[in-house]
Design an enzyme around this catalytic site. Structure first.
Site, PDB file in Angstrom:
ATOM      1  N   GLU A 200     -13.139  -2.720  10.861  1.00  0.00           N
ATOM      2  CA  GLU A 200     -14.414  -2.363  10.255  1.00  0.00           C
ATOM      3  C   GLU A 200     -14.554  -3.025   8.893  1.00  0.00           C
ATOM      4  O   GLU A 200     -13.556  -3.255   8.200  1.00  0.00           O
ATOM      5  CB  GLU A 200     -14.519  -0.844  10.037  1.00  0.00           C
ATOM      6  N   LYS A 201     -15.778  -3.334   8.520  1.00  0.00           N
ATOM      7  CA  LYS A 201     -16.067  -3.740   7.155  1.00  0.00           C
ATOM      8  C   LYS A 201     -15.750  -2.568   6.232  1.00  0.00           C
ATOM      9  O   LYS A 201     -16.092  -1.425   6.540  1.00  0.00           O
ATOM     10  CB  LYS A 201     -17.544  -4.112   7.023  1.00  0.00           C
ATOM     11  N   HIS A 208     -16.960  10.283   1.405  1.00  0.00           N
ATOM     12  CA  HIS A 208     -16.594  10.677   2.769  1.00  0.00           C
ATOM     13  C   HIS A 208     -17.266  12.025   3.019  1.00  0.00           C
ATOM     14  O   HIS A 208     -16.873  13.036   2.453  1.00  0.00           O
ATOM     15  CB  HIS A 208     -15.078  10.787   2.882  1.00  0.00           C
ATOM     16  N   ARG A 292     -12.191  19.195  17.075  1.00  0.00           N
ATOM     17  CA  ARG A 292     -11.386  20.399  16.797  1.00  0.00           C
ATOM     18  C   ARG A 292     -11.934  21.076  15.548  1.00  0.00           C
ATOM     19  O   ARG A 292     -12.824  20.548  14.891  1.00  0.00           O
ATOM     20  CB  ARG A 292      -9.933  19.992  16.540  1.00  0.00           C
ATOM     21  N   VAL A 295      -9.234  21.390   8.952  1.00  0.00           N
ATOM     22  CA  VAL A 295      -8.505  22.098   7.898  1.00  0.00           C
ATOM     23  C   VAL A 295      -9.489  22.726   6.909  1.00  0.00           C
ATOM     24  O   VAL A 295      -9.332  23.865   6.470  1.00  0.00           O
ATOM     25  CB  VAL A 295      -7.545  21.140   7.155  1.00  0.00           C
TER      26      VAL A 295
END
Length: 465
Positions: A200-201, A208, A292, A295
């Site tokens: 990926e670039k 994030h 899932r 955390v």
């Protein structure tokens, strides 16, 4: 409702699931390795069963043994938590074939989304924005060099079967590709049993941001806002918060809607997380979908007032969601700090040992998810995270102040931890503005480490006096 659920995990997430079972009137079976035989949370379960020796491969990753215990103990469902077998399609299929409900998406969906390169291609075909990169798997240095020349440096070479930063390398030049691609492949093979890679670039200085989704078996899908997970060290998350201060209401709704449509397109059921990179111009790109519970799910629970584990169990039983998108409203701000048994002053080396004494914070808007107790033995076999401290407050600044108070109150003696490191992140100007990105720790770790070292010195001097 299910009568008995086997909890196929350990530590704080096992404790979390057992507590949810108890609240829902469901019996629980906890499994444990010999190294975890004295864990206090085992007493919260209806029954507990030893499934093998300390290494995860002989216990928590032993799918056949876990299925056997579930059958012997009359369990009608298995909750895998996060990590270990939680995203293992073969295990989900074993549950299915054994007549046991896997609390998570179907094996087919796990396979489709677990293969990161294929998931990326699938999402692109659905119109979800993706980062420019390879068209599928790459197998050689020459292929990577060719792609890098087309999309431009820097690039990321990533394990297709991976996660958590494993099997990932940044390359800023052809020389980096030649040197680092074989190492990334080898790490991917060692960690995931699969050396498939894609490219990926590299989006420079991104945030994030991940969007929580819930989907039931009736086709209803909702999102519960986003979490900012940009405080990372070597691609491992340290601190998360919700909401993300960079997002406007319009951008939040756009990202949430795209996450919902992506989940619908793949036929997703249960709790999942759609992860994006957000660049400096507020363009966002799909990274992956985690199949899932995460955390960091408590920060979402704190701002939405929804128990995600309860919802996972209800959905797996076939019940519809109890709310629609119009019923979900974000309230206040939440922050989570991951407390790890690591020595920040020694390159964050794990610090197994005995916890002589532990005291966790309490008070309004404070939550601690941990199985730690005074006398706990921390072994070198598992992840070094020992607690999650979570706070809620009406505003972000109030949440930061509350978290500072909570970290200052926390006492863990006998092993080194990252408590002070986390505390001084909360005083850093870049963090306070909310404009930090995934490069925040790499840019500022020495400054934060220096402050943490000074604080530790003062503590020691105070204790001697």
């Amino acid at each position: 409702m299910f009568k008995r659920i086997l909890v196929a995990n350990r530590g704080e997430i096992a404790q979390r699931i057992i507590r949810s079972c108890t609240e829902m009137g469901i019996e629980s079976v906890a499994v444990y390795s010999k190294a975890d035989a004295n864990e206090s949370y085992l007493g919260l379960a209806t029954e507990s069963v030893c499934i093998g020796d300390a290494p995860a491969a002989e216990s928590y990753l032993n799918a056949q043994r876990i299925i056997m215990v579930a059958q012997l103990k009359g369990c009608d469902a298995i909750h895998p938590g996060y990590g270990f077998l939680s995203e293992n399609a073969a295990f989900a299929r074993m549950c299915q074939d054994s007549g046991i409900t896997f609390i998570g998406p179907s094996p087919e969906v796990i396979e489709k989304l677990g293969e990161k390169s294929a998931a990326r291609d699938f999402m692109a075909a659905q119109g979800v924005p993706t980062v420019p990169g390879s068209d599928g798997i790459v197998t050689s240095v020459d292929e990577v060099l060719s792609i890098a020349e087309a999309i431009g440096y820097p690039i990321l070479m990533k394990a297709s079967a991976g996660g958590g930063g494993r099997g990932m390398r940044r390359a800023d030049s052809p020389e980096d590709v030649t040197r680092l691609f074989p190492a990334a492949q080898a790490e991917a093979k060692a960690c995931f049993g699969d050396d498939s890679m894609y490219v990926e670039k590299l989006v420079l200085n991104p945030k994030h941001v991940e969007v929580q989704v819930l989907a039931d078996t009736q086709g209803n899908v909702v999102h519960l806002g986003e979490r900012d997970c940009s405080v990372q060290r070597r691609n491992q998350k340290i601190m998360e918060e919700s909401p993300c201060s960079r997002l406007s209401d319009e951008l939040r709704e756009k990202m949430g809607s795209i996450a919902v449509e992506a989940a619908k397109a793949v036929g997703y059921v249960n709790a999942g997380t759609v992860e994006f990179l957000l660049d400096q111009d507020n363009n966002f790109y799909f990274i992956e979908m985690n199949t899932r519970i995460q955390v960091e799910h408590p920060v979402t629970e704190m701002v939405y007032g929804v128990d995600l584990v309860h919802e996972q169990i209800r959905i797996a039983f076939g019940l519809p969601l109890r709310f629609g998108q119009q019923d979900l409203h974000m309230n206040g701000h939440a922050i989570e700090c991951r407390i790890t048994a690591e020595d920040p002053q020694n390159n964050f080396m794990p610090c197994p040992g005995t916890v002589n004494f532990v005291h966790f914070p309490a008070g309004c808007g404070t939550r601690v998810d941990s199985a730690l107790y005074s006398g706990s033995t921390l072994t070198p076999y598992y992840d070094s995270m020992i607690a999650k401290i979570v706070v809620w407050a009406p505003t972000r600044l109030e949440a930061i102040r509350r978290m500072r108070r909570c970290l200052a109150e926390t006492v863990i003696e006998g092993v080194k931890t990252n408590l002070d490191f986390n505390l001084f992140i909360l005083f850093h100007g870049e963090y306070l503005t909310g404009n930090y990105d995934t490069g925040f720790i790499a840019k500022n770790d020495q400054e934060i480490l220096g402050l943490a070292a000074q604080a530790n010195k003062i503590k020691k001097e105070s204790a001697r006096s």
